[in-house]
Design a protein around this motif. Structure first.
Motif, PDB file in Angstrom:
ATOM      1  N   ILE A 172       4.499 -46.899-116.878  1.00 18.50           N
ATOM      2  CA  ILE A 172       4.340 -45.480-117.141  1.00 18.50           C
ATOM      3  C   ILE A 172       3.536 -45.351-118.442  1.00 18.50           C
ATOM      4  O   ILE A 172       3.970 -45.856-119.487  1.00 18.50           O
ATOM      5  CB  ILE A 172       5.712 -44.778-117.297  1.00 18.50           C
ATOM      6  N   PRO A 173       2.383 -44.686-118.422  1.00 14.56           N
ATOM      7  CA  PRO A 173       1.586 -44.574-119.646  1.00 14.56           C
ATOM      8  C   PRO A 173       2.271 -43.707-120.703  1.00 14.56           C
ATOM      9  O   PRO A 173       3.028 -42.787-120.382  1.00 14.56           O
ATOM     10  CB  PRO A 173       0.280 -43.932-119.176  1.00 14.56           C
ATOM     11  N   LEU A 174       2.018 -44.015-121.973  1.00 18.55           N
ATOM     12  CA  LEU A 174       2.610 -43.259-123.073  1.00 18.55           C
ATOM     13  C   LEU A 174       2.218 -41.788-123.022  1.00 18.55           C
ATOM     14  O   LEU A 174       2.947 -40.938-123.532  1.00 18.55           O
ATOM     15  CB  LEU A 174       2.196 -43.862-124.415  1.00 18.55           C
ATOM     16  N   SER A 175       1.107 -41.479-122.391  1.00 18.71           N
ATOM     17  CA  SER A 175       0.698 -40.073-122.278  1.00 18.71           C
ATOM     18  C   SER A 175       1.702 -39.261-121.464  1.00 18.71           C
ATOM     19  O   SER A 175       1.669 -38.031-121.493  1.00 18.71           O
ATOM     20  CB  SER A 175      -0.688 -39.982-121.639  1.00 18.71           C
ATOM     21  N   MET A 176       2.622 -39.921-120.776  1.00 15.88           N
ATOM     22  CA  MET A 176       3.627 -39.240-119.964  1.00 15.88           C
ATOM     23  C   MET A 176       4.910 -38.938-120.733  1.00 15.88           C
ATOM     24  O   MET A 176       5.818 -38.309-120.199  1.00 15.88           O
ATOM     25  CB  MET A 176       3.976 -40.097-118.744  1.00 15.88           C
ATOM     26  N   VAL A 177       5.015 -39.346-121.994  1.00 16.02           N
ATOM     27  CA  VAL A 177       6.258 -39.199-122.748  1.00 16.02           C
ATOM     28  C   VAL A 177       6.742 -37.748-122.778  1.00 16.02           C
ATOM     29  O   VAL A 177       7.910 -37.470-122.517  1.00 16.02           O
ATOM     30  CB  VAL A 177       6.112 -39.766-124.177  1.00 16.02           C
ATOM     31  N   GLU A 178       5.866 -36.814-123.079  1.00 11.70           N
ATOM     32  CA  GLU A 178       6.288 -35.408-123.165  1.00 11.70           C
ATOM     33  C   GLU A 178       6.754 -34.898-121.802  1.00 11.70           C
ATOM     34  O   GLU A 178       7.756 -34.185-121.703  1.00 11.70           O
ATOM     35  CB  GLU A 178       5.165 -34.532-123.705  1.00 11.70           C
ATOM     36  N   GLN A 179       6.058 -35.283-120.739  1.00 11.69           N
ATOM     37  CA  GLN A 179       6.476 -34.857-119.400  1.00 11.69           C
ATOM     38  C   GLN A 179       7.830 -35.479-119.039  1.00 11.69           C
ATOM     39  O   GLN A 179       8.667 -34.837-118.418  1.00 11.69           O
ATOM     40  CB  GLN A 179       5.425 -35.226-118.364  1.00 11.69           C
ATOM     41  N   ILE A 180       8.053 -36.708-119.443  1.00 11.96           N
ATOM     42  CA  ILE A 180       9.340 -37.367-119.193  1.00 11.96           C
ATOM     43  C   ILE A 180      10.454 -36.623-119.931  1.00 11.96           C
ATOM     44  O   ILE A 180      11.518 -36.380-119.366  1.00 11.96           O
ATOM     45  CB  ILE A 180       9.283 -38.857-119.599  1.00 11.96           C
ATOM     46  N   ARG A 181      10.193 -36.240-121.179  1.00 14.05           N
ATOM     47  CA  ARG A 181      11.191 -35.469-121.929  1.00 14.05           C
ATOM     48  C   ARG A 181      11.534 -34.161-121.221  1.00 14.05           C
ATOM     49  O   ARG A 181      12.707 -33.786-121.104  1.00 14.05           O
ATOM     50  CB  ARG A 181      10.692 -35.171-123.337  1.00 14.05           C
ATOM     51  N   ARG A 182      10.505 -33.451-120.754  1.00 11.43           N
ATOM     52  CA  ARG A 182      10.748 -32.176-120.067  1.00 11.43           C
ATOM     53  C   ARG A 182      11.533 -32.409-118.780  1.00 11.43           C
ATOM     54  O   ARG A 182      12.441 -31.641-118.447  1.00 11.43           O
ATOM     55  CB  ARG A 182       9.424 -31.464-119.775  1.00 11.43           C
ATOM     56  N   ALA A 183      11.199 -33.467-118.054  1.00  6.82           N
ATOM     57  CA  ALA A 183      11.917 -33.761-116.811  1.00  6.82           C
ATOM     58  C   ALA A 183      13.371 -34.139-117.101  1.00  6.82           C
ATOM     59  O   ALA A 183      14.276 -33.738-116.367  1.00  6.82           O
ATOM     60  CB  ALA A 183      11.216 -34.884-116.046  1.00  6.82           C
ATOM     61  N   CYS A 184      13.609 -34.880-118.177  1.00 10.52           N
ATOM     62  CA  CYS A 184      14.991 -35.229-118.553  1.00 10.52           C
ATOM     63  C   CYS A 184      15.776 -33.977-118.906  1.00 10.52           C
ATOM     64  O   CYS A 184      16.935 -33.828-118.494  1.00 10.52           O
ATOM     65  CB  CYS A 184      14.996 -36.209-119.724  1.00 10.52           C
ATOM     66  N   ASP A 185      15.149 -33.075-119.650  1.00  3.87           N
ATOM     67  CA  ASP A 185      15.812 -31.813-119.984  1.00  3.87           C
ATOM     68  C   ASP A 185      16.136 -31.022-118.721  1.00  3.87           C
ATOM     69  O   ASP A 185      17.232 -30.466-118.585  1.00  3.87           O
ATOM     70  CB  ASP A 185      14.937 -30.968-120.913  1.00  3.87           C
ATOM     71  N   ALA A 186      15.204 -30.971-117.780  1.00  4.21           N
ATOM     72  CA  ALA A 186      15.425 -30.248-116.522  1.00  4.21           C
ATOM     73  C   ALA A 186      16.538 -30.906-115.710  1.00  4.21           C
ATOM     74  O   ALA A 186      17.362 -30.216-115.118  1.00  4.21           O
ATOM     75  CB  ALA A 186      14.136 -30.195-115.708  1.00  4.21           C
ATOM     76  N   ALA A 187      16.586 -32.237-115.707  1.00  5.24           N
ATOM     77  CA  ALA A 187      17.641 -32.939-114.971  1.00  5.24           C
ATOM     78  C   ALA A 187      18.996 -32.652-115.577  1.00  5.24           C
ATOM     79  O   ALA A 187      19.970 -32.417-114.855  1.00  5.24           O
ATOM     80  CB  ALA A 187      17.364 -34.452-114.960  1.00  5.24           C
ATOM     81  N   GLU A 188      19.087 -32.652-116.905  1.00  8.26           N
ATOM     82  CA  GLU A 188      20.351 -32.332-117.561  1.00  8.26           C
ATOM     83  C   GLU A 188      20.780 -30.901-117.247  1.00  8.26           C
ATOM     84  O   GLU A 188      21.944 -30.643-116.953  1.00  8.26           O
ATOM     85  CB  GLU A 188      20.234 -32.506-119.064  1.00  8.26           C
ATOM     86  N   ALA A 189      19.838 -29.980-117.302  1.00  9.45           N
ATOM     87  CA  ALA A 189      20.159 -28.584-117.013  1.00  9.45           C
ATOM     88  C   ALA A 189      20.622 -28.420-115.570  1.00  9.45           C
ATOM     89  O   ALA A 189      21.590 -27.710-115.282  1.00  9.45           O
ATOM     90  CB  ALA A 189      18.945 -27.699-117.286  1.00  9.45           C
ATOM     91  N   ALA A 190      19.968 -29.103-114.649  1.00  9.23           N
ATOM     92  CA  ALA A 190      20.359 -29.017-113.232  1.00  9.23           C
ATOM     93  C   ALA A 190      21.730 -29.624-113.031  1.00  9.23           C
ATOM     94  O   ALA A 190      22.533 -29.110-112.248  1.00  9.23           O
ATOM     95  CB  ALA A 190      19.332 -29.725-112.354  1.00  9.23           C
TER      96      ALA A 190
END
Length: 65
Positions: free
Chosen positions: A43-61
């Motif tokens: 996974i490229p480092l350029s995906m870090v922010e998207q991964i953070r947002r997805a983790c936040d969305a998963a926690e919220a769900a």
């Protein structure tokens, strides 16, 4: 990367990436051999922010299910 909320186990992150080369797979396999239904991806480092947002969305769900 996205969040799959339609699983029996609850929300899961789904990652898309390039398959790791043979040397990387071998190195990872020494430390933590993947199970038969697992793979090693990069996974490229350029995906870090998207991964953070997805983790936040998963926690919220997870708290809403």
């Amino acid at each position: 990367m996205w969040v799959d909320t339609d699983t029996a186990q609850g929300p899961e992150l789904v990652l898309q990436g390039k398959f790791a080369d043979a040397a990387t797979r071998a190195s990872c396999g020494q430390d933590s051999p993947p199970a038969d239904d697992e793979g090693i991806v990069r996974i490229p480092l350029s995906m870090v922010e998207q991964i953070r947002r997805a983790c936040d969305a998963a926690e919220a769900a997870g708290t809403q299910l």
